[in-house]
Structure formats: structure tokens, C-alpha cells
Design a protein around this motif. Sequence first.
Motif, PDB file in Angstrom:
ATOM      1  N   ILE A 150       0.936  -1.249  -0.105  1.00 28.66           N
ATOM      2  CA  ILE A 150      -0.070   0.065  -0.170  1.00 28.66           C
ATOM      3  C   ILE A 150       0.976   1.102  -0.008  1.00 28.66           C
ATOM      4  CG2 ILE A 150      -2.241   1.122   1.082  1.00 28.66           C
ATOM      5  CD1 ILE A 150      -2.862  -1.513  -0.147  1.00 28.66           C
ATOM      6  N   LEU A 151       0.684   1.859  -1.202  1.00 30.34           N
ATOM      7  CA  LEU A 151       0.934   3.557  -0.855  1.00 30.34           C
ATOM      8  C   LEU A 151       0.382   4.770  -0.706  1.00 30.34           C
ATOM      9  CD1 LEU A 151       2.813   2.997  -4.848  1.00 30.34           C
ATOM     10  CD2 LEU A 151       4.089   2.503  -2.720  1.00 30.34           C
ATOM     11  N   ALA A 152      -0.584   4.738  -0.989  1.00 28.23           N
ATOM     12  CA  ALA A 152      -1.622   5.824  -0.025  1.00 28.23           C
ATOM     13  C   ALA A 152      -3.113   5.058   0.043  1.00 28.23           C
ATOM     14  CB  ALA A 152      -1.652   6.682  -1.240  1.00 28.23           C
ATOM     15  N   PRO A 153      -3.488   4.606   1.307  1.00 19.86           N
ATOM     16  CA  PRO A 153      -4.526   4.436   1.468  1.00 19.86           C
ATOM     17  C   PRO A 153      -5.862   5.455   1.564  1.00 19.86           C
ATOM     18  CG  PRO A 153      -3.194   5.202   3.423  1.00 19.86           C
ATOM     19  CD  PRO A 153      -2.693   4.643   2.554  1.00 19.86           C
ATOM     20  N   TYR A 154      -7.536   4.626   0.814  1.00 23.95           N
ATOM     21  CA  TYR A 154      -8.175   5.840   0.842  1.00 23.95           C
ATOM     22  C   TYR A 154      -9.109   5.854   1.758  1.00 23.95           C
ATOM     23  CZ  TYR A 154      -5.241   8.178  -3.242  1.00 23.95           C
ATOM     24  OH  TYR A 154      -4.684   8.755  -3.853  1.00 23.95           O
ATOM     25  N   LYS A 155      -9.619   4.191   1.712  1.00 22.47           N
ATOM     26  CA  LYS A 155     -11.025   3.811   3.125  1.00 22.47           C
ATOM     27  C   LYS A 155     -10.915   2.782   2.884  1.00 22.47           C
ATOM     28  CE  LYS A 155     -16.182   3.117   1.695  1.00 22.47           C
ATOM     29  NZ  LYS A 155     -16.695   3.505   1.414  1.00 22.47           N
ATOM     30  N   GLY A 156     -10.960   2.474   3.971  1.00 18.96           N
ATOM     31  CA  GLY A 156     -10.918   0.711   4.496  1.00 18.96           C
ATOM     32  C   GLY A 156     -10.112   0.433   5.835  1.00 18.96           C
ATOM     33  N   PRO A 157     -10.373  -0.297   6.155  1.00 22.09           N
ATOM     34  CA  PRO A 157      -9.100  -0.992   7.162  1.00 22.09           C
ATOM     35  C   PRO A 157      -7.591  -0.658   6.375  1.00 22.09           C
ATOM     36  CG  PRO A 157     -10.591  -2.685   6.376  1.00 22.09           C
ATOM     37  CD  PRO A 157     -11.197  -1.405   5.777  1.00 22.09           C
ATOM     38  N   ALA A 158      -6.057  -0.367   7.091  1.00 13.78           N
ATOM     39  CA  ALA A 158      -5.459  -0.471   7.520  1.00 13.78           C
ATOM     40  C   ALA A 158      -4.220  -1.217   6.921  1.00 13.78           C
ATOM     41  CB  ALA A 158      -4.577   0.710   8.352  1.00 13.78           C
ATOM     42  N   PHE A 159      -3.835  -1.204   6.066  1.00  9.89           N
ATOM     43  CA  PHE A 159      -2.782  -2.641   5.302  1.00  9.89           C
ATOM     44  C   PHE A 159      -1.752  -2.138   5.279  1.00  9.89           C
ATOM     45  CE2 PHE A 159      -7.217  -4.347   4.424  1.00  9.89           C
ATOM     46  CZ  PHE A 159      -6.996  -4.815   5.329  1.00  9.89           C
ATOM     47  N   ASP A 160      -0.070  -2.940   5.354  1.00 11.27           N
ATOM     48  CA  ASP A 160       0.649  -3.107   4.680  1.00 11.27           C
ATOM     49  C   ASP A 160       1.142  -3.746   3.356  1.00 11.27           C
ATOM     50  OD1 ASP A 160       2.078  -1.476   7.105  1.00 11.27           O
ATOM     51  OD2 ASP A 160       2.368  -3.076   7.923  1.00 11.27           O
ATOM     52  N   ASN A 161       0.166  -4.559   3.394  1.00 13.82           N
ATOM     53  CA  ASN A 161       0.246  -5.165   2.698  1.00 13.82           C
ATOM     54  C   ASN A 161      -1.115  -5.956   2.277  1.00 13.82           C
ATOM     55  OD1 ASN A 161       2.801  -5.111   1.670  1.00 13.82           O
ATOM     56  ND2 ASN A 161       3.871  -5.770   3.200  1.00 13.82           N
ATOM     57  N   ILE A 162      -1.567  -6.201   0.816  1.00 14.38           N
ATOM     58  CA  ILE A 162      -3.281  -6.759   0.936  1.00 14.38           C
ATOM     59  C   ILE A 162      -3.039  -7.218  -0.804  1.00 14.38           C
ATOM     60  CG2 ILE A 162      -4.189  -5.209  -0.535  1.00 14.38           C
ATOM     61  CD1 ILE A 162      -6.581  -5.734   1.235  1.00 14.38           C
ATOM     62  N   GLU A 163      -3.565  -8.866  -0.754  1.00 10.40           N
ATOM     63  CA  GLU A 163      -3.470  -9.258  -1.512  1.00 10.40           C
ATOM     64  C   GLU A 163      -5.554  -9.055  -2.286  1.00 10.40           C
ATOM     65  OE1 GLU A 163      -3.342 -13.516  -1.022  1.00 10.40           O
ATOM     66  OE2 GLU A 163      -0.851 -13.488  -2.065  1.00 10.40           O
ATOM     67  N   VAL A 164      -5.673  -9.096  -3.472  1.00  8.18           N
ATOM     68  CA  VAL A 164      -7.192  -8.905  -3.956  1.00  8.18           C
ATOM     69  C   VAL A 164      -7.353  -9.133  -5.342  1.00  8.18           C
ATOM     70  CG1 VAL A 164      -8.610  -6.972  -4.795  1.00  8.18           C
ATOM     71  CG2 VAL A 164      -7.227  -6.574  -3.163  1.00  8.18           C
ATOM     72  N   GLU A 165      -7.829 -10.536  -4.683  1.00 11.70           N
ATOM     73  CA  GLU A 165      -8.917 -11.081  -6.659  1.00 11.70           C
ATOM     74  C   GLU A 165      -9.554 -10.270  -7.602  1.00 11.70           C
ATOM     75  OE1 GLU A 165     -11.673 -15.132  -7.175  1.00 11.70           O
ATOM     76  OE2 GLU A 165     -11.512 -14.770  -4.698  1.00 11.70           O
ATOM     77  N   ASN A 166      -9.611 -10.190  -8.540  1.00 11.41           N
ATOM     78  CA  ASN A 166      -9.844  -8.679  -9.689  1.00 11.41           C
ATOM     79  C   ASN A 166     -10.562 -10.186 -10.954  1.00 11.41           C
ATOM     80  OD1 ASN A 166      -7.408  -9.256 -10.378  1.00 11.41           O
ATOM     81  ND2 ASN A 166      -8.128  -7.619 -11.794  1.00 11.41           N
ATOM     82  N   VAL A 167     -11.097  -9.850 -11.689  1.00 11.82           N
ATOM     83  CA  VAL A 167     -11.174 -10.807 -13.356  1.00 11.82           C
ATOM     84  C   VAL A 167     -10.448  -9.437 -14.071  1.00 11.82           C
ATOM     85  CG1 VAL A 167     -13.138 -11.226 -14.390  1.00 11.82           C
ATOM     86  CG2 VAL A 167     -13.982 -11.145 -11.836  1.00 11.82           C
ATOM     87  N   GLY A 168      -9.777  -9.923 -14.921  1.00 17.24           N
ATOM     88  CA  GLY A 168      -9.630  -9.658 -16.416  1.00 17.24           C
ATOM     89  C   GLY A 168      -7.937  -8.855 -15.560  1.00 17.24           C
ATOM     90  N   GLY A 169      -8.046  -7.996 -17.115  1.00 18.42           N
ATOM     91  CA  GLY A 169      -6.391  -6.859 -16.891  1.00 18.42           C
ATOM     92  C   GLY A 169      -5.338  -8.064 -16.749  1.00 18.42           C
ATOM     93  N   LEU A 170      -4.391  -7.152 -16.920  1.00 19.59           N
ATOM     94  CA  LEU A 170      -3.015  -8.297 -16.771  1.00 19.59           C
ATOM     95  C   LEU A 170      -1.957  -6.997 -15.380  1.00 19.59           C
ATOM     96  CD1 LEU A 170      -1.941  -8.368 -20.700  1.00 19.59           C
ATOM     97  CD2 LEU A 170      -2.543 -10.085 -18.531  1.00 19.59           C
ATOM     98  N   HIS A 171      -1.394  -7.370 -14.745  1.00 21.65           N
ATOM     99  CA  HIS A 171      -0.678  -6.739 -13.662  1.00 21.65           C
ATOM    100  C   HIS A 171       0.786  -6.863 -13.806  1.00 21.65           C
ATOM    101  CE1 HIS A 171      -5.295  -6.167 -11.603  1.00 21.65           C
ATOM    102  NE2 HIS A 171      -4.972  -7.036 -12.730  1.00 21.65           N
ATOM    103  N   TYR A 172       1.751  -5.917 -13.744  1.00 20.42           N
ATOM    104  CA  TYR A 172       2.981  -5.777 -13.690  1.00 20.42           C
ATOM    105  C   TYR A 172       3.654  -5.783 -12.690  1.00 20.42           C
ATOM    106  CZ  TYR A 172       1.322  -5.863 -18.952  1.00 20.42           C
ATOM    107  OH  TYR A 172       0.962  -6.702 -20.210  1.00 20.42           O
ATOM    108  N   LEU A 173       4.333  -6.597 -12.406  1.00 18.66           N
ATOM    109  CA  LEU A 173       5.410  -6.476 -11.113  1.00 18.66           C
ATOM    110  C   LEU A 173       5.955  -4.976 -11.045  1.00 18.66           C
ATOM    111  CD1 LEU A 173       7.086 -10.053 -11.029  1.00 18.66           C
ATOM    112  CD2 LEU A 173       5.407  -8.751  -9.601  1.00 18.66           C
ATOM    113  N   GLY A 174       5.744  -4.369 -10.276  1.00 18.80           N
ATOM    114  CA  GLY A 174       6.466  -3.250  -9.889  1.00 18.80           C
ATOM    115  C   GLY A 174       5.056  -1.793 -10.536  1.00 18.80           C
ATOM    116  N   GLU A 175       4.457  -1.988 -10.503  1.00 20.22           N
ATOM    117  CA  GLU A 175       2.923  -1.055 -11.232  1.00 20.22           C
ATOM    118  C   GLU A 175       2.165  -0.271 -10.128  1.00 20.22           C
ATOM    119  OE1 GLU A 175       1.503  -0.659 -16.127  1.00 20.22           O
ATOM    120  OE2 GLU A 175       0.329  -2.233 -14.848  1.00 20.22           O
TER     121      GLU A 175
END
Length: 493
Positions: A150-175
Amino acid sequence: MKHKLLASFKNTWRSGLSLHLPIAPFANQSQDKNHYSARRSSPLFLVLVFLVLLGKPVLGLASMCMDLTPNELIQNSNLIFKGKVIGVKILFKDKIIVNDEIEKIWFQRDLNIDDRQKVLFKAIKTHKNSQFYRQLFDPARLHYLTKYTILAPYKGPAFDNIEVENVGGLHYLGEEETVFADKGYLKNGYFSHQCGGFSYWWASEHGDQSYQTALDAYRQKQEQLTTALQLSPHNPALLKEQGAFYLQYHDFNSAEWAYQELRLHHPKDVAGLVGLADVRFNRAQHEHNNDKKVLYEQGLAGYESILKIDRNNRAARHGKTLILLILGRWSELDKSVRDFSGRQSKGKNVGNYFVGRHLVKAKFRNAILEGINFSNADLRHADFSGATIWNCNFTNAKLSHSIFRNLKGAEKAKFNGADFQYADFTEANLEEVDFGYADLQHADFTKADLQETSFAKATINKAKFNNAQTCGLFKTTWPIGFDPQSAGVKNCK
């Protein structure tokens, strides 16, 4: 223009309409609600809709998801943050299906869709699930488990790291991505639903900074309230402001905490009770869970306890009315009630409560109504401003001087034979509405959306149609002899 459209389609497919969306430069734009609706008349959007009609479900997200305003987008997400991708796994039926070596190939930036399919076929060539094989032909439909720092939290519980399941799209390391996610109907963790961040993405692609500005303002307001309460703990005015702020943006845990603090330190202040009842009511309406009836009952009990203390408390009377309607207990309603603003309900929940009822000057502002029967009701001077009235029946209702200004939607609503003299439909969305045989004399349709609207055999003498629009592939039906162009109606083609 042709090259711009092709580039837009290419970018749309590349992202897979992902809801974990890259931050992009922005330029100033208006936050007016009409600004977001106006996108629907853009050339790109019209082409997208046309492709939807031809059976292109991916591009169809444009028509389903792009009308959320910045505040609505914040409301509709339980978790919002800017994060950096530190890991990605491909999922099928909640199981990780490929090893790290295959994923390194899969997530190469210069790998095209055909090559990705070949890689995945090779990795799971012994897999016997036909449903999964069908998904391979559309990588944008695959599920991913993306891990972020997490770089900038906006809403919800505070985390340092989190896993999120999503549908579609490509996610590149470091992006770096801005993530809009939900929690509540899944067994584990957070999930980004299909419309989660589409409005944000669309805005960023078109140089609109209003969504990012709204996120920054939301975060700044949270920090201001937290700091103020640290300086003045248990301050009732600040606790009320904090509770109302979080309730407005559907952060129910934070809102509940503020109102509980108010009740604890200021037990004689009825605002704490009202706030807690409002939290339960809104949880039932907006959260994904199986305990909606329980939450509604808790909210109702809260409102009733308030009315025992203050029988004229307006907020409690209004909340009680809405919950009784939703639970289908309309026989218990006070027959003098006229304010239904903000109500969300379907016809099956209210029976025939509104049929033929005396509802002069009733208020349905910003209500979301579906399948409600208002036939033969007396709704003169009623206010439906900003409401949604899908498939509602107003046959033979009295609606003279009623207000439907900025109506958000009225598809398949029936106004046959209704009296709408001097009614105000300014900037109303009246797509697929049937005004057959209605009396619309002196009604005002200025800047209304009249796509596929039927005025067959309606009386429209002296009605105003200045800059009303009839866009789209389907025609508006007018009374015989009526010339829409001379009346000021515009065709956007």
C-alpha cells in the motif's frame, strides 16, 4: 478519428477493463453530474454501444459502468488504495493453477493475447474442465490474485500489504495502480467487481482529474476529523460530523464507531441513536450479506425507540416509513406520511400501497423505485427529482404540476392516460417511457432525453421541448401532425 478509436479499443482490450487501474495524468474538468452523463453521447461511446449490440461483452462494460460520479464511486467501494504490484497469481475456481515459471512468461509486457493462450494451454494441457478452456479464449475473464504494497490508503482498513482477487486485466510487477474493491459476499478477502473502477479509468484516459481530486479530498477530510478529535476528544459536534461523513460514503464501521462514541459520552443526545439506526438501515441496503432482514429489523427497532422519546423526530419517522415499505409491512404505515425521499424498493415489497392513494405533494427525491404501481394515485405537485422509476406504473394518475427534474432513469415506465399538465421534466432521462394518451399540456421537457419515448396519441399542446434530444438507433414516437424539430427537439446524429 478512426485511428483514435482503434487506439482506444486496443487500450481497452489491453487493460481487459481491469479494475486495478494505472494512475495517469489529469486535466481540469467539471464535476457536474451532466459531465458524466454526457460521455454517453461521445462518438467512442456510441461505437462501444453498437459493439455491445453485436455481442461484445467486454466493451459492453462502457455502457454499464461509466456513469458513476466520483462520490458514487467512493460510496460503492469498501476498500480503495493506491498500491504497487508485488505479486500476481492466476486463479481458477479459487485455486492457483500455474507455477511461477509459467507466470513469468505470462506477464511479459510484449506478449500478445495469442501467445498468452498458447502458454496457458501448455501449462494446463491435462486440465479437463471445459469451462476453464472456454475462459482461455478470453484472458480478460480469468481471475487473478494480485498482491500489493500500500502506497496511499483512501478507504477501508489499514494494511501494509494486501491480496485482491479481480477479473480480467494484466498486472505487472512494480506497476502502480489505484484499486477499488469490495468485501462481504466472498469467503475470503477483497474482490474487485466488474464496475469497480471503470469510471476512474475512463476519466483518466480522457484527462479528467475529478475522480482523483475526490479521492484526495476524501482522504484529507478523514485526516482533518481525526486531528480535530485528538485535540478535542468526545466533542459531540465533531462526532456527529464524523458519523455523517462516513455514513455518506458508506464506511459503515467508521460511522458506527463515531455514533457509539456519541452515545457513550453524550447519552442524552438523540442524534447518537438516530445515527446508529441509520447505519443499520444503510448496511442492509448497500452491503452484500445474507442478514438484510435482520439489519432492517434492527434499524426499525432503533427508529421506534427514538419515536418513544421524540414522537416528532423527522429522521426517525422517515427511516421507519422506508423500512416498513421495504419489509412489506405497509399496513403499519402512518397514512399521513408523504416523504419517501431516498427510498429503495421494488414493487413486491410494497404490494398495492400506492394504488389510488392520496399523495399530493409527496416527495420521492433521489428514490430508486422498480415496478411500483402508482395507478390512479393523486400525485399532484409530487416531487420525483433525481429519482429512478424503472418499470413503474402511473396509468391514469393525477400528476399535474409534478416534478421529475433530472430523473435518472424511467425505462418502461407507463404514464398512459395520466394528467401531467404543467409537469416539469427538465433534463429528465425518459428513455423507453410510454406517454400514450397522457395529458402533457404545458409540460416542460427542456433538455430531456427522449430516446425511444412514445408520445402516441398524447396531448402535448403548449408543451416545451427546447433542446430535448432524440439520440440513438431507435425513434421517438410523436402524435400525428406534431413537428418535433419546429418544437425545438434536437437529434444528436
